[in-house]
Design a protein around this motif. Sequence first.
Motif, PDB file in Angstrom:
ATOM      1  N   PHE A   1      45.648  40.528  29.611  1.00 58.90           N
ATOM      2  CA  PHE A   1      46.607  41.501  30.203  1.00 58.90           C
ATOM      3  C   PHE A   1      48.028  41.129  29.726  1.00 58.90           C
ATOM      4  CE2 PHE A   1      46.456  38.388  33.918  1.00 58.90           C
ATOM      5  CZ  PHE A   1      47.769  38.268  34.016  1.00 58.90           C
ATOM      6  N   GLN A   2      48.104  39.815  29.432  1.00 56.94           N
ATOM      7  CA  GLN A   2      49.713  39.463  28.914  1.00 56.94           C
ATOM      8  C   GLN A   2      50.116  40.027  27.541  1.00 56.94           C
ATOM      9  OE1 GLN A   2      48.665  35.139  29.545  1.00 56.94           O
ATOM     10  NE2 GLN A   2      50.213  35.260  31.305  1.00 56.94           N
ATOM     11  N   HIS A   3      49.048  40.526  26.799  1.00 57.21           N
ATOM     12  CA  HIS A   3      49.390  41.137  25.607  1.00 57.21           C
ATOM     13  C   HIS A   3      49.384  42.514  25.555  1.00 57.21           C
ATOM     14  CE1 HIS A   3      48.486  37.094  23.741  1.00 57.21           C
ATOM     15  NE2 HIS A   3      47.609  37.010  24.633  1.00 57.21           N
ATOM     16  N   TYR A   4      49.249  43.146  26.698  1.00 58.03           N
ATOM     17  CA  TYR A   4      49.235  44.581  26.743  1.00 58.03           C
ATOM     18  C   TYR A   4      50.344  45.009  27.571  1.00 58.03           C
ATOM     19  CZ  TYR A   4      45.017  44.169  23.971  1.00 58.03           C
ATOM     20  OH  TYR A   4      44.355  43.775  23.214  1.00 58.03           O
ATOM     21  N   GLY A   5      51.110  44.509  28.282  1.00 52.98           N
ATOM     22  CA  GLY A   5      52.132  44.943  29.113  1.00 52.98           C
ATOM     23  C   GLY A   5      51.442  45.151  30.659  1.00 52.98           C
ATOM     24  N   ILE A   6      50.387  44.666  30.921  1.00 51.98           N
ATOM     25  CA  ILE A   6      49.828  44.987  32.250  1.00 51.98           C
ATOM     26  C   ILE A   6      50.263  43.884  33.358  1.00 51.98           C
ATOM     27  CG2 ILE A   6      47.640  45.128  33.417  1.00 51.98           C
ATOM     28  CD1 ILE A   6      46.331  45.939  30.813  1.00 51.98           C
ATOM     29  N   ASP A   7      50.743  44.601  34.425  1.00 54.98           N
ATOM     30  CA  ASP A   7      51.114  43.554  35.577  1.00 54.98           C
ATOM     31  C   ASP A   7      50.010  43.731  36.636  1.00 54.98           C
ATOM     32  OD1 ASP A   7      52.921  42.077  36.920  1.00 54.98           O
ATOM     33  OD2 ASP A   7      54.171  43.662  37.376  1.00 54.98           O
ATOM     34  N   PRO A   8      49.081  43.129  36.658  1.00 51.37           N
ATOM     35  CA  PRO A   8      48.060  43.390  37.711  1.00 51.37           C
ATOM     36  C   PRO A   8      48.387  42.886  39.239  1.00 51.37           C
ATOM     37  CG  PRO A   8      47.660  41.317  36.727  1.00 51.37           C
ATOM     38  CD  PRO A   8      49.032  41.964  35.785  1.00 51.37           C
ATOM     39  N   ASP A   9      47.890  43.507  40.003  1.00 56.01           N
ATOM     40  CA  ASP A   9      47.835  43.005  41.535  1.00 56.01           C
ATOM     41  C   ASP A   9      47.386  42.010  41.859  1.00 56.01           C
ATOM     42  OD1 ASP A   9      49.783  45.177  42.116  1.00 56.01           O
ATOM     43  OD2 ASP A   9      47.909  46.427  42.349  1.00 56.01           O
ATOM     44  N   MET A  10      46.068  41.700  41.171  1.00 60.93           N
ATOM     45  CA  MET A  10      45.350  40.674  41.445  1.00 60.93           C
ATOM     46  C   MET A  10      44.632  40.007  40.328  1.00 60.93           C
ATOM     47  SD  MET A  10      42.195  40.465  44.195  1.00 60.93           S
ATOM     48  CE  MET A  10      43.233  40.591  45.755  1.00 60.93           C
ATOM     49  N   ILE A  11      44.323  38.804  40.177  1.00 63.54           N
ATOM     50  CA  ILE A  11      43.802  38.006  38.864  1.00 63.54           C
ATOM     51  C   ILE A  11      42.541  37.204  39.829  1.00 63.54           C
ATOM     52  CG2 ILE A  11      43.706  36.739  37.108  1.00 63.54           C
ATOM     53  CD1 ILE A  11      46.907  37.031  37.129  1.00 63.54           C
ATOM     54  N   ILE A  12      41.285  37.451  39.352  1.00 61.39           N
ATOM     55  CA  ILE A  12      40.086  36.661  39.866  1.00 61.39           C
ATOM     56  C   ILE A  12      39.752  35.677  38.536  1.00 61.39           C
ATOM     57  CG2 ILE A  12      37.967  36.519  40.624  1.00 61.39           C
ATOM     58  CD1 ILE A  12      39.933  38.279  42.268  1.00 61.39           C
ATOM     59  N   LEU A  13      39.710  34.254  39.161  1.00 61.51           N
ATOM     60  CA  LEU A  13      39.245  33.255  37.872  1.00 61.51           C
ATOM     61  C   LEU A  13      38.201  32.706  38.663  1.00 61.51           C
ATOM     62  CD1 LEU A  13      42.824  31.646  37.255  1.00 61.51           C
ATOM     63  CD2 LEU A  13      41.733  33.396  36.293  1.00 61.51           C
ATOM     64  N   ALA A  14      37.198  32.088  37.702  1.00 61.93           N
ATOM     65  CA  ALA A  14      36.011  31.621  37.936  1.00 61.93           C
ATOM     66  C   ALA A  14      35.813  30.169  37.149  1.00 61.93           C
ATOM     67  CB  ALA A  14      34.677  32.569  37.885  1.00 61.93           C
ATOM     68  N   LYS A  15      34.638  30.092  36.986  1.00 58.49           N
ATOM     69  CA  LYS A  15      34.150  28.524  36.427  1.00 58.49           C
ATOM     70  C   LYS A  15      35.167  28.152  35.216  1.00 58.49           C
ATOM     71  CE  LYS A  15      29.477  28.776  38.023  1.00 58.49           C
ATOM     72  NZ  LYS A  15      28.161  28.719  37.968  1.00 58.49           N
TER      73      LYS A  15
ATOM     74  N   ILE B   1      38.041  27.698  34.827  1.00 60.45           N
ATOM     75  CA  ILE B   1      39.082  26.966  35.128  1.00 60.45           C
ATOM     76  C   ILE B   1      38.751  25.509  35.639  1.00 60.45           C
ATOM     77  CG2 ILE B   1      40.391  28.926  36.209  1.00 60.45           C
ATOM     78  CD1 ILE B   1      39.848  28.103  39.037  1.00 60.45           C
ATOM     79  N   ALA B   2      37.544  25.357  35.686  1.00 52.83           N
ATOM     80  CA  ALA B   2      36.991  23.975  36.229  1.00 52.83           C
ATOM     81  C   ALA B   2      35.995  23.566  35.134  1.00 52.83           C
ATOM     82  CB  ALA B   2      36.538  23.826  37.610  1.00 52.83           C
ATOM     83  N   SER B   3      36.063  23.882  33.899  1.00 49.08           N
ATOM     84  CA  SER B   3      34.990  23.942  32.923  1.00 49.08           C
ATOM     85  C   SER B   3      33.727  23.791  33.276  1.00 49.08           C
ATOM     86  CB  SER B   3      35.089  22.127  32.412  1.00 49.08           C
ATOM     87  OG  SER B   3      36.577  22.225  31.679  1.00 49.08           O
ATOM     88  N   GLY B   4      33.218  25.027  33.958  1.00 50.81           N
ATOM     89  CA  GLY B   4      31.938  25.040  34.568  1.00 50.81           C
ATOM     90  C   GLY B   4      31.743  24.593  35.755  1.00 50.81           C
ATOM     91  N   MET B   5      32.328  23.602  36.315  1.00 53.89           N
ATOM     92  CA  MET B   5      31.962  23.396  37.701  1.00 53.89           C
ATOM     93  C   MET B   5      32.238  24.671  38.727  1.00 53.89           C
ATOM     94  SD  MET B   5      31.264  20.099  37.950  1.00 53.89           S
ATOM     95  CE  MET B   5      31.526  19.632  39.428  1.00 53.89           C
ATOM     96  N   PRO B   6      31.783  24.473  39.917  1.00 55.29           N
ATOM     97  CA  PRO B   6      31.762  25.623  40.733  1.00 55.29           C
ATOM     98  C   PRO B   6      33.105  25.747  41.395  1.00 55.29           C
ATOM     99  CG  PRO B   6      30.394  23.944  41.929  1.00 55.29           C
ATOM    100  CD  PRO B   6      30.637  23.566  40.500  1.00 55.29           C
ATOM    101  N   LEU B   7      33.988  26.372  40.937  1.00 58.59           N
ATOM    102  CA  LEU B   7      35.402  26.730  41.424  1.00 58.59           C
ATOM    103  C   LEU B   7      35.613  28.114  41.039  1.00 58.59           C
ATOM    104  CD1 LEU B   7      37.363  25.078  43.051  1.00 58.59           C
ATOM    105  CD2 LEU B   7      38.592  24.827  40.999  1.00 58.59           C
ATOM    106  N   SER B   8      36.324  28.784  41.967  1.00 56.56           N
ATOM    107  CA  SER B   8      36.965  30.242  41.757  1.00 56.56           C
ATOM    108  C   SER B   8      38.463  30.132  42.478  1.00 56.56           C
ATOM    109  CB  SER B   8      36.095  31.109  42.346  1.00 56.56           C
ATOM    110  OG  SER B   8      36.087  31.065  43.727  1.00 56.56           O
ATOM    111  N   ALA B   9      39.231  31.255  41.990  1.00 54.32           N
ATOM    112  CA  ALA B   9      40.700  31.296  42.385  1.00 54.32           C
ATOM    113  C   ALA B   9      41.003  32.749  42.765  1.00 54.32           C
ATOM    114  CB  ALA B   9      41.646  30.631  41.631  1.00 54.32           C
ATOM    115  N   VAL B  10      41.582  33.184  43.596  1.00 58.22           N
ATOM    116  CA  VAL B  10      42.213  34.493  43.361  1.00 58.22           C
ATOM    117  C   VAL B  10      43.681  34.303  43.884  1.00 58.22           C
ATOM    118  CG1 VAL B  10      42.395  36.531  45.069  1.00 58.22           C
ATOM    119  CG2 VAL B  10      40.224  35.174  44.970  1.00 58.22           C
ATOM    120  N   ILE B  11      44.287  34.860  42.874  1.00 55.03           N
ATOM    121  CA  ILE B  11      46.093  34.965  42.453  1.00 55.03           C
ATOM    122  C   ILE B  11      46.252  36.212  42.672  1.00 55.03           C
ATOM    123  CG2 ILE B  11      47.665  34.429  41.016  1.00 55.03           C
ATOM    124  CD1 ILE B  11      45.727  32.728  39.478  1.00 55.03           C
TER     125      ILE B  11
END
Length: 66
Positions: free
Chosen positions: A4-18, A20-30
């Motif tokens: 999204f950073q390359h297309y001028g999009i400004d999201p309300d929410m970003i969801i990240l998952a595995k 971010i922890a190299s395959g370990m079970p972890l997620s994030a809501v930004i």
Amino acid sequence: MFAFQHYGIDPDMIILAKGIASGMPLSAVIARDEVMRWNDGGHGSTFGGPVSCASALATLRLSRRG
């Protein structure tokens, strides 16, 4: 880091998952402050913990080097 950073999009929410922890079970809501309104007990996770968090920190350190 995100498409999204390359297309001028400004999201309300970003969801990240595995990734971010190299395959370990972890997620994030930004999200924007106005989106992140949770009642007590309204948000929880069965994933995470100290090993996954340590893995995420190591992954972020590696990604900053590049």
